[in-house]
Design an enzyme around this catalytic site. Structure first.
Site, PDB file in Angstrom:
ATOM      1  N   ASP A 201      13.174   9.849  22.882  1.00 32.65           N
ATOM      2  CA  ASP A 201      13.819  10.172  24.158  1.00 32.65           C
ATOM      3  C   ASP A 201      12.998   9.690  25.365  1.00 32.65           C
ATOM      4  O   ASP A 201      13.367   9.942  26.512  1.00 32.65           O
ATOM      5  CB  ASP A 201      14.098  11.672  24.269  1.00 32.65           C
ATOM      6  CG  ASP A 201      12.836  12.515  24.075  1.00 32.65           C
ATOM      7  OD1 ASP A 201      11.727  11.944  24.066  1.00 32.65           O
ATOM      8  OD2 ASP A 201      12.965  13.745  23.929  1.00 32.65           O
ATOM      9  N   ASP A 203      10.292  10.643  26.769  1.00 37.69           N
ATOM     10  CA  ASP A 203       9.785  11.645  27.722  1.00 37.69           C
ATOM     11  C   ASP A 203       8.255  11.723  27.705  1.00 37.69           C
ATOM     12  O   ASP A 203       7.654  12.544  28.394  1.00 37.69           O
ATOM     13  CB  ASP A 203      10.388  13.017  27.454  1.00 37.69           C
ATOM     14  CG  ASP A 203      10.063  13.561  26.059  1.00 37.69           C
ATOM     15  OD1 ASP A 203       9.356  12.877  25.296  1.00 37.69           O
ATOM     16  OD2 ASP A 203      10.522  14.678  25.734  1.00 37.69           O
ATOM     17  N   VAL A 228      13.691  18.240  27.273  1.00 33.90           N
ATOM     18  CA  VAL A 228      12.955  19.216  26.475  1.00 33.90           C
ATOM     19  C   VAL A 228      11.586  18.644  26.123  1.00 33.90           C
ATOM     20  O   VAL A 228      11.487  17.639  25.423  1.00 33.90           O
ATOM     21  CB  VAL A 228      13.727  19.566  25.187  1.00 33.90           C
ATOM     22  CG1 VAL A 228      12.922  20.529  24.329  1.00 33.90           C
ATOM     23  CG2 VAL A 228      15.089  20.156  25.519  1.00 33.90           C
ATOM     24  N   ASP A 242      14.470  26.530  23.377  1.00 31.42           N
ATOM     25  CA  ASP A 242      13.119  26.452  23.921  1.00 31.42           C
ATOM     26  C   ASP A 242      12.947  25.113  24.640  1.00 31.42           C
ATOM     27  O   ASP A 242      12.528  24.124  24.049  1.00 31.42           O
ATOM     28  CB  ASP A 242      12.105  26.590  22.777  1.00 31.42           C
ATOM     29  CG  ASP A 242      10.670  26.678  23.261  1.00 31.42           C
ATOM     30  OD1 ASP A 242      10.458  26.785  24.483  1.00 31.42           O
ATOM     31  OD2 ASP A 242       9.757  26.614  22.411  1.00 31.42           O
ATOM     32  N   ASN A 244      10.835  24.219  26.993  1.00 26.78           N
ATOM     33  CA  ASN A 244       9.472  23.794  27.342  1.00 26.78           C
ATOM     34  C   ASN A 244       8.508  23.864  26.156  1.00 26.78           C
ATOM     35  O   ASN A 244       7.296  23.719  26.332  1.00 26.78           O
ATOM     36  CB  ASN A 244       8.920  24.601  28.517  1.00 26.78           C
ATOM     37  CG  ASN A 244       8.942  26.091  28.264  1.00 26.78           C
ATOM     38  OD1 ASN A 244       9.072  26.532  27.128  1.00 26.78           O
ATOM     39  ND2 ASN A 244       8.806  26.878  29.327  1.00 26.78           N
ATOM     40  N   ILE A 248       8.575  30.338  23.241  1.00 32.02           N
ATOM     41  CA  ILE A 248       9.087  31.587  23.816  1.00 32.02           C
ATOM     42  C   ILE A 248      10.526  31.352  24.280  1.00 32.02           C
ATOM     43  O   ILE A 248      10.759  30.582  25.210  1.00 32.02           O
ATOM     44  CB  ILE A 248       8.208  32.035  24.997  1.00 32.02           C
ATOM     45  CG1 ILE A 248       6.768  32.268  24.536  1.00 32.02           C
ATOM     46  CG2 ILE A 248       8.772  33.303  25.637  1.00 32.02           C
ATOM     47  CD1 ILE A 248       5.791  32.498  25.667  1.00 32.02           C
ATOM     48  N   SER A 278     -13.503   7.249  26.690  1.00 33.29           N
ATOM     49  CA  SER A 278     -13.725   7.601  25.293  1.00 33.29           C
ATOM     50  C   SER A 278     -14.407   8.952  25.136  1.00 33.29           C
ATOM     51  O   SER A 278     -14.243   9.612  24.106  1.00 33.29           O
ATOM     52  CB  SER A 278     -14.553   6.507  24.606  1.00 33.29           C
ATOM     53  OG  SER A 278     -15.723   6.213  25.349  1.00 33.29           O
TER      54      SER A 278
END
Length: 593
Positions: A201, A203, A228, A242, A244, A248, A278
């Site tokens: 997606d 994201d 999401v 959910d 995020n 929860i 690094s």
């Protein structure tokens, strides 16, 4: 990303490529450099294409391991060469190893039977040139001895087809060898892209572990929906899904209030992001890869997974470690703590909200040009604490005139300001940027120079001074300025580091940004060492044993305590979430990682 010689090509190859030059993965196109090492009379130009110098290092180390294993096992050279590739799990690493043994094995066997040193062997088969040596040289010198034995070779070692198309920039010509090419192509592909390889997606998050996936960024619980991802503001209070990825969601049956609203709203959530090098990525090559006495059938069992993370361990780093201990990792050990873990303990609503954009070889210029664009944050997300932690590469390079190639204060200011301006367009309001000063790397030589490196442990014949001189001679030292016998040069490198740190401190004091507050913190490595030594320990115990350059696992964990004491004094962290116990009771591990 270079490969050479038995040790399974990029298995040790990629590892060695990075230990010899942690900048390689971040700067694959860097041209080879003609250099003369401080304290060494040798000059060298290895290979006809970028990457040849690293091939030389890998060759020398692998030939040394084969020779040492022959002694330890009371075996013969031909038997050790023949079964060497069996140390690696079946797959592309072993296939590459088999291909290289087929090409170079007969001549390596013949030369080792004649008791030639690893440096002489690699010069004789044309994987090294110019006389640089890691091990004590023969009386006539490495180059002269190699010339003498080369004329007696029955067959010529593999020579790449001069008409074959060149490999990608920075990869050696040995990558044209069938069986090796496939591995080189894979490594080149992911090492130049600092975004997750699997991200349907787009994201910036993934649901797989390696290849810049969940080891580097929180796990994407909605891999097919860009809306999401970890750190996102909840959609409809996460009544049913959910959004995020903090584990929860749903509605409290007793209060009929969504859990996200009831347990997380108004708790001032803040994710953790590190823009670094690094050290931030926690570069670590297992020392048992270089200790012939420690090599056994399981030593390289996890090599392919380690390769996919570029020999970095962000999941155990000071910034973004999410494991509580190292028990799951046979190739690294020590205490674990991180800014992410501390932040999550304070507020469990921040579960999975971490991003490690550490890149081997990163400096202010590369951060401004490419790396920062990998940041996944927008005004639809929660604020973030961004750690700007480029602690060494702006003064570290392998060039002969290393001071001339260090970042100048004016350039540092321009590049850092450009990055801050970019962050102001990406970070949500209420974010914080912490600019960290550069390290004082003089401790490297001071604490390690007369100690024995893992590759020399069997006979005590390779000190860190020998390693530093070897890498300087080849022009691929990760930090010629500090990893050097020349005290004047070491001091000059620290002076420039202080100048660049002063630039960052000035930016923090004068910068005025819309979406974030900005602060400065001096590098804490010296403080860590001072406290460690005061407790009766020694400084070298905090430094990676293979590269003699990076902070090790112990140092990473100790960094966190000092850093967070500073953050709290500055008042930049949100309060502890009073609902943490309830979150744990209802949601347990919150989906893990």
């Amino acid at each position: 990303m270079r490969c050479a010689q038995s040790m399974g090509l990029c298995a040790l190859g990629l590892g060695l490529l990075l230990i010899s030059s942690p900048t390689a993965l971040g700067n694959l196109g860097s041209p080879p450099v003609n250099v003369r090492s401080h304290g060494s009379p040798q000059a060298v130009r290895v290979g006809s294409q970028g990457g040849g110098e690293t091939v030389c290092v890998v060759c020398v180390v692998v030939v040394a391991l084969v020779e040492q294993l022959t002694e330890i096992r009371n075996s013969t050279v031909d038997k050790e060469v023949e079964k060497f590739c069996e140390l690696f799990p079946k797959g592309k690493v072993r296939s590459a190893c088999d291909a290289i043994i087929l090409a170079y094995g007969p001549e390596v066997i013949r030369l080792l039977v004649d008791h030639e040193t690893p440096d002489v062997v690699c010069h004789a088969i044309d994987l090294c040139s110019g006389g640089c040596h890691l091990f004590p040289p023969p009386p006539t010198g490495v180059a002269a001895r190699a010339n003498a034995v080369r004329s007696g070779l029955v067959t010529r070692p593999y020579q790449p087809d001069p008409n074959a198309p060149p490999p990608p920039p920075g990869l050696p010509k040995i990558c044209n060898l069938p069986g090796v090419k496939e591995l080189c192509d894979i490594i080149y592909g992911f090492a130049n892209n600092h975004l997750p390889l699997a991200d349907l997606d787009h994201d910036g998050f993934s649901d797989i572990q390696g290849f810049r996936g969940t080891d580097w960024r929180g796990k994407d619980c909605g891999p097919e929906s860009a809306a999401v991802h970890p750190g996102a503001q909840p959609v409809d209070d996460d009544r049913t899904t959910d959004s995020n990825c903090n584990g929860i969601f749903g509605v409290n049956p007793q209060t009929q209030v969504p859990y996200e609203k009831e347990l997380c709203e108004d708790t001032k959530q803040m994710g953790i992001v590190v823009l670094g090098d690094s050290a931030s990525a926690h570069f670590h090559v297992p020392p048992e890869y270089f200790e012939s006495q420690a090599i056994n059938p399981t030593t390289f069992a996890h090599i392919e997974g380690i390769l996919t993370n570029e020999f970095d361990w962000p999941m155990l780093s000071a910034s973004t470690a999410f494991y509580e201990n190292t028990s799951s990792f046979p190739n690294i050990n020590g205490p674990v703590n991180s800014s992410y873990l501390v932040n999550r303990r304070r507020n469990r609503c921040t579960h999975r909200d971490y991003q490690n954009l550490g890149v081997n070889g990163a400096r202010a210029g590369s951060m401004n040009e490419t790396i920062q664009e990998g940041l996944s944050r927008s005004d639809l997300d929660h604020p973030a604490l961004v750690l700007y932690a480029l602690i060494g590469n702006d003064v570290c390079n392998g060039h002969v005139d290393t001071v001339a190639d260090m970042t100048k204060p004016a350039v540092m200011k321009a590049e850092a300001l450009a990055t801050m301006a970019y962050l102001d367009t990406r970070l949500p309001k209420g974010s914080t940027v912490m600019m960290m000063g550069l390290a004082d790397g003089r401790v490297l030589y001071e604490s390690l120079h007369d100690r024995i490196h893992p590759i020399g442990k069997l006979r005590g014949d390779v000190t860190y001074t020998a390693l530093y001189d070897f890498l300087n001679c080849l022009g691929i030292s990760p930090c010629r300025g500090w990893m050097n016998t020349n005290e004047t040069l070491r001091n000059a490198t620290t002076d420039r580091a202080k100048e660049l740190s002063a630039v960052l401190e000035e930016i923090s004091q004068t910068g005025n940004y819309t979406n974030f507050d900005i602060h400065y913190m001096p590098n804490v490595f010296k403080t860590i060492i001072d406290e460690w030594v005061a407790q009766g320990h020694e400084a070298w115990e905090l430094i990676e044993p293979v590269d003699g350059f990076h902070p090790n696992q112990i140092a990473n964990a100790l960094t966190v305590d000092i850093a967070w004491q500073t953050y709290e004094k500055m008042g930049i962290m949100p309060p502890i979430n009073p609902h943490n116990d309830e979150i744990e009771k209802v949601f347990g591990s919150q989906g893990g990682y």
